[in-house]
Each structure stands twice: as C-alpha cells, then as structure tokens.
Write a protein that holds these residues in place. Structure first.
Motif: not given
Length: 450
Positions: A6-7, A75-76, A392-394, A399-401
């Motif tokens: 999602a991200a 977003e970064l 690296a992702v949060t 995250m799909v929302v």
C-alpha cells in the motif's frame, strides 16, 4: 494488500501524478519565453497572445505541480521514515537546492504573470528566462537524488547506516549526469510534441489561424530536437545501468541467463517461473553491441543474482518496451516534421498533422514507463544494494486507507485539471491588441506592425 504494498502503491501513484506536471513545468516556460521573444523581434501581436496563453497554462499546471510535490515531500517522511532517518543527511542538500530552485521559479513566475504592464520589455523577458532555468535546475536536483538511490556513492556504510558523507561525490554519482540529461530531454520532448499535437489537431479542425501556425512551429522547435537526442541519451544511460545495476538491465531485457552475444528482445511476455519469454522477437547479438560495442560480449543475466534480489521482471520489461517504442515513434515524428518543414509543406501534410495529433500523449506515456523502469527496476532496494524497501517503510498499520483516499483525491484533481486546461486550450480566438501591448511594444516594432 500488505502495508508495504500500500505504501509503495501510494508513493507510485503520487509520483506518476506529479511527474507529468513537473515535466510540463520544465518545458512550458521556454515556450512562453520564445513566443515573447518573437513578439519583441517581429511586433506580431499573435506572439504576444501566444506568450500570455502559455504563461497562463504554465501557472495552472505549476500550481497543481506545487501541491502534488508538497504531498510527495510529506510522504517521504510519513511513508518511509526509516529511509529519511538513515539518508536524510545525504540527500538533504540536494532537496535544499531543489527547494531554492522551486522558490526562485515561483517568485519569477509571479513577476512574469503580473509584470506585463509594469516591467520594461527586456526585464520581463529576463524574468521568463529565470523561470525556465529554475525549472530545469529543480529537475536536475531531484533527479540527482534518485540517481544516488540507484548508485549510492560518496558515503561509507556501517550497520546499514551511511557516514563520512562526501557531498560532491554524492552529487556526481555515476548515474547523475546520464539520468538528469535523460529526464530533462524527456520533459522537453514530451511537452513540446504534446503542444504541437494540440495545435496540429486545431489546424486539422479548420482553425487555420496564425496563432496555431506559430504555436506549432515553436512547439516543434522545443520538442523535436530532444526527441531525436533521447534515443542516444537512453543508450548511454543503459550502458551505465549495465555497469552499476546489472540486475535492472537484465530485467529490462528479460535476460534470465547470462549470454555471450546476447540478443535484443522486442516485445514478449516474461515468465519468471519458467525463465522464458513468450511471443518475443529477438535481434541476435544486438544487446551485446548496444551495451559493449562488441557482438560477442557477455551480458550479465538474472542467474547471477539471488532470486530474492530480482526486480519484478514482467513489469520492468513491459515498461521498458513501452518507453522505447514511444520514444522511437516520437523520434520518427520529429524527423518527418523537420523534413516537411524544410520543404515548406509542414501544414500541408495531413498525415503528418494527424500523426502529431495522435502521438501527442506518447511523451508522457514514455515518461511514466521510464519512471517505472527506474523505480521498479531498483527493487527490492530503496537504496541499491544498501537498504531494502521493506526495511524503510513505516511501521504504521492500515496503510491501505490513505492509499485509497489519495487515489480518490488524485482522480478528482485530474478531472479538474483536464476540464480547466480544455477550457483554456479551447479559447482559440486571438485577443485584440491590448493597451498593455501598446505600452510594451518598442517604438521600432510599432512602426513595423501591419
């Protein structure tokens, strides 16, 4: 859908949306400056009208690009906090330069838009030139960041974190020059031929005014030469990819096994499980010639890399085919246009005008496809060979929302922009000579007016 997917999807959609406006923001200022320069030189009011129309279009698209670019900067940090925490000090100076160029562009675009009746002619033209140069500088800085993510030099790595940063080496990483040239050429080619296609279509519809004739000429001057240079730039970049990102090049060519005298593949559907490519046309030894200038040279295949380090081959190969195909059509159209222009029959060649009209979106299609090749081809790494994307992702769940919300937002914004630009382009009537023109036109040019 996993949070990682999602991200990635949200970032990809944001970049796909923003890059179109960024490309237009690079090339449109040059077109409005050329139109104003021609007005100053000839005194023909149609050039003034054209410069104002393009300036207004640039302002609309600049505003959308600024908003989408701001979203990307957020977003970064929000989607990739571990990436920014690790390499923020490395790429920060380049983003600072991009910000400086962006603000310069914004300030002088405002001066250009509201300075028609307030500035001397040449100062007003100079403001437009600064807008054009700032747009290119902004693109160079951002593309250099991406080039560093592909070829991360200028730092030492310890426990997955960079240190001992050498800023100049970061800025001059192996991909920096090739990738920025390729991106800037793509922006000029895509925007120039897109605008040329619009005015060719208006001419075919019977609106045979001086405005469309001059607009088509300027657009072809801006877009044609870059379209011709783009295949050469792509070839140079591909050699750099072969040297520094051989897995990406193997995915671009769907080259599963290392080959001596490797063939260049046209089309085809890669099957990663069977390591084959169906429905493909092969040009024997041509890939070895393109990469190494030697028909017997060996080209590294995906078999030299662990399976978990492969990019998604079908996506990268398909996008690469689209990019190359669109680029070759654009280069051919540019050659055709130059030939008919030299003969003085550009506007009499209806097949050419229809080709320009139909090919108008190809440049942006090629940019989107090229960006997919660049980004998906680097996977599974966010910094090639140093940091994996999954690391690296949060850690934030759900995250799909935001992905679905941003998809809806960009869809609505796209419709608004298309509606606005359609109304702007549709206004084809040449404005009457204004009091502003009377004030700005040099005395010598006034005397030369028809």
């Amino acid at each position: 859908m996993s949070d990682l997917l999602a991200a990635r999807s949200q970032m990809a959609m944001s970049l796909a949306f923003h890059i179109v406006y960024a490309a237009i923001g690079i090339a449109m200022p040059l077109m409005m400056v050329l139109a104003e320069w021609r007005w100053i030189r000839t005194g023909e009011s149609v050039y003034l009208d054209l410069a104002k129309r393009w300036a207004k279009g640039t302002a609309i698209l600049f505003a959308v690009g600024a908003v989408s670019g701001t979203v990307l900067s957020f977003e970064l940090g929000l989607l990739w906090p571990r990436f920014m925490a690790a390499v923020g000090a490395v790429i920060g100076p380049l983003f600072a330069l991009e910000g400086f160029a962006f603000f310069t562009e914004a300030i002088f675009l405002g001066i250009y838009l509201y300075g028609w009746a307030r500035l001397p002619v040449r100062l007003h033209l100079a403001a437009g030139v600064i807008v054009a140069v700032s747009g290119v500088a902004s693109a160079v800085a951002v593309t250099t960041v991406n080039a560093w993510m592909n070829t991360p030099t200028g730092v030492e790595w310890e426990h997955g974190l960079p240190h001992s940063i050498q800023p100049w080496t970061v800025m001059t990483n192996p991909h920096a020059l090739h990738q920025t040239i390729h991106m800037v050429l793509a922006a000029f080619a895509a925007t120039g031929l897109f605008v040329a296609g619009i005015h060719a279509f208006m001419w075919l519809r019977g609106s045979r005014t001086a405005l469309h004739r001059h607009a088509l000429a300027i657009a072809l001057l801006v877009g044609g030469p870059p379209a011709l240079l783009q295949p050469l730039s792509g070839d140079v970049l591909a050699r750099s990819v072969a040297e520094h990102q051989p897995a990406k090049l193997a995915a671009m060519e769907a080259l599963f096994d290392t080959e001596r005298g490797a063939a260049f593949r046209l089309g085809g559907i890669p099957d990663e499980a069977r390591r084959t490519v169906d429905y493909v046309v092969e040009l024997p030894r041509f890939l070895s010639v393109l990469i190494h200038l030697d028909p017997d040279a060996t080209v590294t295949g995906l078999d030299q890399f662990p399976r978990q380090d492969w990019p998604p081959v079908a996506i990268v190969h398909g996008a690469f085919q689209v990019m190359v195909g669109a680029g070759m059509i654009m280069a051919g159209t540019a050659i055709w246009s130059a030939w008919r222009w030299k003969q003085g029959r550009l506007l009499n060649d209806r097949p050419l005008l229809w080709t320009l009209a139909c090919a108008a979106p190809l440049g942006f299609l090629a940019i989107e496809a090229g960006w997919i090749v660049t980004e998906v081809g680097r996977q599974p790494w966010i910094v090639y060979g140093m940091m994996r994307t999954r690391d690296a992702v949060t850690p934030m769940p759900g995250m799909v929302v935001p992905f679905l919300l941003f998809t809806l937002l960009y869809g609505l914004l796209s419709l608004v922009v298309l509606w606005t630009m359609a109304r702007h382009v549709g206004a084809t009537q040449t404005t009457s000579r204004s009091t502003v023109e009377e004030r700005l036109l040099p005395d010598a040019a006034k005397g030369a007016r028809p």
